[in-house]
Design a protein around this motif. Structure first.
Motif, PDB file in Angstrom:
ATOM      1  N   ALA A  17       0.900  -1.398  -0.179  1.00 27.84           N
ATOM      2  CA  ALA A  17       0.266  -0.009  -0.172  1.00 27.84           C
ATOM      3  C   ALA A  17       0.914   1.379  -0.056  1.00 27.84           C
ATOM      4  O   ALA A  17       1.913   1.305   0.590  1.00 27.84           O
ATOM      5  CB  ALA A  17      -0.864   0.073   1.039  1.00 27.84           C
ATOM      6  N   GLY A  18       0.307   2.333  -0.734  1.00 21.19           N
ATOM      7  CA  GLY A  18       1.002   3.420  -0.825  1.00 21.19           C
ATOM      8  C   GLY A  18       1.469   4.170   0.504  1.00 21.19           C
ATOM      9  O   GLY A  18       2.638   4.634   0.666  1.00 21.19           O
ATOM     10  N   LEU A  19       0.551   3.926   1.442  1.00 21.53           N
ATOM     11  CA  LEU A  19       0.978   4.445   2.852  1.00 21.53           C
ATOM     12  C   LEU A  19       1.939   3.898   3.407  1.00 21.53           C
ATOM     13  O   LEU A  19       2.837   4.552   4.186  1.00 21.53           O
ATOM     14  CB  LEU A  19      -0.406   4.133   3.535  1.00 21.53           C
ATOM     15  CG  LEU A  19      -0.503   4.820   5.107  1.00 21.53           C
ATOM     16  CD1 LEU A  19      -0.901   6.213   4.608  1.00 21.53           C
ATOM     17  CD2 LEU A  19      -1.758   4.165   5.991  1.00 21.53           C
ATOM     18  N   GLN A  20       2.372   2.626   3.071  1.00 21.98           N
ATOM     19  CA  GLN A  20       3.478   1.929   3.687  1.00 21.98           C
ATOM     20  C   GLN A  20       5.079   2.741   3.366  1.00 21.98           C
ATOM     21  O   GLN A  20       5.989   2.402   3.930  1.00 21.98           O
ATOM     22  CB  GLN A  20       3.602   0.582   3.343  1.00 21.98           C
ATOM     23  CG  GLN A  20       2.411  -0.138   4.098  1.00 21.98           C
ATOM     24  CD  GLN A  20       2.326  -1.807   3.650  1.00 21.98           C
ATOM     25  OE1 GLN A  20       1.848  -2.055   2.617  1.00 21.98           O
ATOM     26  NE2 GLN A  20       3.037  -2.730   4.490  1.00 21.98           N
ATOM     27  N   GLY A  21       4.814   3.442   2.089  1.00 22.82           N
ATOM     28  CA  GLY A  21       5.769   4.206   1.681  1.00 22.82           C
ATOM     29  C   GLY A  21       5.998   5.469   1.940  1.00 22.82           C
ATOM     30  O   GLY A  21       6.793   6.267   1.306  1.00 22.82           O
ATOM     31  N   THR A  22       5.016   6.064   2.727  1.00 24.90           N
ATOM     32  CA  THR A  22       4.730   7.542   3.092  1.00 24.90           C
ATOM     33  C   THR A  22       4.991   7.861   4.572  1.00 24.90           C
ATOM     34  O   THR A  22       4.179   7.581   5.335  1.00 24.90           O
ATOM     35  CB  THR A  22       3.260   7.813   2.591  1.00 24.90           C
ATOM     36  OG1 THR A  22       3.141   7.382   1.244  1.00 24.90           O
ATOM     37  CG2 THR A  22       3.113   9.565   2.697  1.00 24.90           C
ATOM     38  N   PRO A  23       6.163   8.602   4.674  1.00 24.61           N
ATOM     39  CA  PRO A  23       6.530   8.869   6.092  1.00 24.61           C
ATOM     40  C   PRO A  23       5.245   9.680   6.830  1.00 24.61           C
ATOM     41  O   PRO A  23       4.622  10.401   6.278  1.00 24.61           O
ATOM     42  CB  PRO A  23       7.568  10.027   6.021  1.00 24.61           C
ATOM     43  CG  PRO A  23       8.175   9.541   4.583  1.00 24.61           C
ATOM     44  CD  PRO A  23       6.992   9.224   3.820  1.00 24.61           C
ATOM     45  N   GLY A  24       5.415   9.382   8.148  1.00 25.71           N
ATOM     46  CA  GLY A  24       4.488  10.220   8.900  1.00 25.71           C
ATOM     47  C   GLY A  24       3.078   9.411   9.443  1.00 25.71           C
ATOM     48  O   GLY A  24       2.163   9.774   9.842  1.00 25.71           O
ATOM     49  N   ASN A  25       3.465   8.015   9.464  1.00 29.54           N
ATOM     50  CA  ASN A  25       2.388   7.268   9.846  1.00 29.54           C
ATOM     51  C   ASN A  25       2.914   5.736  10.510  1.00 29.54           C
ATOM     52  O   ASN A  25       4.135   5.418  10.166  1.00 29.54           O
ATOM     53  CB  ASN A  25       1.197   6.868   8.732  1.00 29.54           C
ATOM     54  CG  ASN A  25       1.545   5.924   7.694  1.00 29.54           C
ATOM     55  OD1 ASN A  25       1.722   4.763   7.884  1.00 29.54           O
ATOM     56  ND2 ASN A  25       2.151   6.728   6.757  1.00 29.54           N
ATOM     57  N   ALA A  26       2.149   4.919  11.196  1.00 35.34           N
ATOM     58  CA  ALA A  26       2.731   3.720  12.000  1.00 35.34           C
ATOM     59  C   ALA A  26       2.946   2.738  11.015  1.00 35.34           C
ATOM     60  O   ALA A  26       4.015   2.106  10.965  1.00 35.34           O
ATOM     61  CB  ALA A  26       1.679   3.239  12.743  1.00 35.34           C
ATOM     62  N   GLU A  27       2.232   2.759   9.778  1.00 38.05           N
ATOM     63  CA  GLU A  27       2.504   1.600   8.914  1.00 38.05           C
ATOM     64  C   GLU A  27       3.811   1.984   8.165  1.00 38.05           C
ATOM     65  O   GLU A  27       4.444   1.016   7.786  1.00 38.05           O
ATOM     66  CB  GLU A  27       1.216   1.592   7.687  1.00 38.05           C
ATOM     67  CG  GLU A  27       0.194   1.275   8.198  1.00 38.05           C
ATOM     68  CD  GLU A  27       0.075  -0.042   7.947  1.00 38.05           C
ATOM     69  OE1 GLU A  27       0.643  -0.927   7.310  1.00 38.05           O
ATOM     70  OE2 GLU A  27      -0.914  -0.643   9.074  1.00 38.05           O
ATOM     71  N   TYR A  28       4.241   3.067   7.873  1.00 36.60           N
ATOM     72  CA  TYR A  28       5.415   3.343   7.489  1.00 36.60           C
ATOM     73  C   TYR A  28       6.650   3.008   8.353  1.00 36.60           C
ATOM     74  O   TYR A  28       7.763   2.555   7.891  1.00 36.60           O
ATOM     75  CB  TYR A  28       5.582   4.765   6.980  1.00 36.60           C
ATOM     76  CG  TYR A  28       6.838   5.256   6.695  1.00 36.60           C
ATOM     77  CD1 TYR A  28       7.747   5.060   5.260  1.00 36.60           C
ATOM     78  CD2 TYR A  28       7.829   6.005   7.594  1.00 36.60           C
ATOM     79  CE1 TYR A  28       8.932   5.695   5.091  1.00 36.60           C
ATOM     80  CE2 TYR A  28       9.190   6.492   7.200  1.00 36.60           C
ATOM     81  CZ  TYR A  28       9.679   6.123   5.916  1.00 36.60           C
ATOM     82  OH  TYR A  28      10.852   6.595   5.738  1.00 36.60           O
ATOM     83  N   GLU A  29       6.409   3.222   9.543  1.00 40.41           N
ATOM     84  CA  GLU A  29       7.530   2.865  10.465  1.00 40.41           C
ATOM     85  C   GLU A  29       7.595   1.455  10.502  1.00 40.41           C
ATOM     86  O   GLU A  29       8.846   1.109  10.563  1.00 40.41           O
ATOM     87  CB  GLU A  29       6.882   3.601  11.866  1.00 40.41           C
ATOM     88  CG  GLU A  29       7.102   4.803  11.994  1.00 40.41           C
ATOM     89  CD  GLU A  29       8.249   5.744  11.637  1.00 40.41           C
ATOM     90  OE1 GLU A  29       9.426   5.096  11.735  1.00 40.41           O
ATOM     91  OE2 GLU A  29       8.282   6.803  11.034  1.00 40.41           O
ATOM     92  N   ARG A  30       6.551   0.669  10.255  1.00 43.07           N
ATOM     93  CA  ARG A  30       6.973  -0.853  10.009  1.00 43.07           C
ATOM     94  C   ARG A  30       7.565  -1.150   8.991  1.00 43.07           C
ATOM     95  O   ARG A  30       8.428  -1.828   8.672  1.00 43.07           O
ATOM     96  CB  ARG A  30       5.415  -1.564  10.421  1.00 43.07           C
ATOM     97  CG  ARG A  30       4.934  -1.650  11.541  1.00 43.07           C
ATOM     98  CD  ARG A  30       3.522  -2.416  11.784  1.00 43.07           C
ATOM     99  NE  ARG A  30       3.624  -3.627  11.071  1.00 43.07           N
ATOM    100  CZ  ARG A  30       2.644  -4.309  10.351  1.00 43.07           C
ATOM    101  NH1 ARG A  30       1.726  -3.742   9.993  1.00 43.07           N
ATOM    102  NH2 ARG A  30       2.798  -5.471   9.932  1.00 43.07           N
TER     103      ARG A  30
END
Ligand SMILES: [Zn+2]
Length: 274
Positions: A17-30
């Protein structure tokens, strides 16, 4: 033996998911942790295969995703942007090879999170009539200076693309594309074990690898931008000609100039839409 590992995030196991490559959220940190682990697996494989100097180039988005303190300490880390050769900055003719980890299919192709350089700027890029993904451009640059692309990891669509353009490179398939934001993936742990083993084999075989780029100079680069206004901005540069509402063309003599022009167009394209 010097090896450059170019690390991206979209092709990492467990990322879809795009969110996983976008800084500023917990999904990205994982996701950045998964990216760091796959880069470390490639470092282990490279050293097991005979590499003596290993550098990782953090090459996704802000280009400072890898958690430096968690990366295998035997490698150096290139991070931050802009860099002159963007993703492949750091490769020199004395390298034995380049390895792409966590990569993805080209813009306008099937694939998990497929894009080329910038999903906000480029709908499709062709070089001499060939669909260009990041391996085409960055593996092509390495080949141009005499360094072979040894191995690439990501989804099965990337694998197909790389097999066409770099038939000698090893492909490490860590997930199957179901859709643009859906995949059937190995576990992160299994993916790291596969990457370590396959990179080691590829480095072992590297003395026989030949640096061959899929495109040869002169390079006619056709770009379809995402928006008409981005083409309005691009043609302010005298080297760019308009070929359609969202379509532009430029001609250069080296992969370095393809990469530099596209990187500048990506910056202009985001600025004009801001
Ligand atoms: Zn990326």
């Amino acid at each position: 033996m010097k090896i450059l590992i170019v690390a991206d995030i979209e092709g990492v196991a467990g990322v879809n998911a795009g969110l996983q490559g976008t800084p500023g959220n917990a999904e990205y940190e994982r996701a950045r942790r998964l990216m760091t682990n796959e880069a470390s697996a490639a470092i282990r494989g490279a050293i097991a295969g005979g590499a003596t100097t290993v550098t990782v180039a953090d090459s996704h988005g802000p280009m400072r995703n890898i958690i430096a303190e968690d990366l295998d300490p035997r490698a150096r880390l290139i991070a931050g942007k802009p860099r002159p050769l963007t993703m492949v900055d750091g490769v020199t003719p004395d390298h034995a090879g380049v390895i792409l980890i966590g990569h993805h299919a080209a813009a306008d192709d099937y694939g998990v999170l497929s894009h080329t350089i910038s999903g906000a700027a480029f709908h499709r890029i062709e070089v001499n009539g060939i669909l260009a993904g990041e391996p085409t451009l960055f593996g092509g640059y390495a080949a141009e200076i005499g360094v072979p692309l040894l191995a690439v990891s990501g989804d099965d669509r990337l694998e197909q693309h790389v097999k066409q353009q770099f038939p000698e490179a090893a492909t490490i398939t860590v997930k199957t594309c179901i859709g643009a934001a859906a995949s059937d993936s190995l576990s992160p742990d299994a993916s790291c074990r596969l990457i370590e083993a396959e990179v080691s084999k590829a480095i072992n075989a590297s003395p026989a690898a030949k640096p061959v780029a899929p495109c040869q100079a002169p390079f006619i680069v056709d770009v379809q931008l995402m928006h008409q206004m981005q083409a309005d901005a691009a043609v302010l540069l005298p080297s760019i000609t308009r070929t359609g509402p969202r379509d532009i063309r430029f001609t250069v003599q080296s992969h370095k100039d393809i990469i530099g022009t596209l990187a500048a167009l990506a910056l202009m394209s985001s600025a004009v839409m801001a």
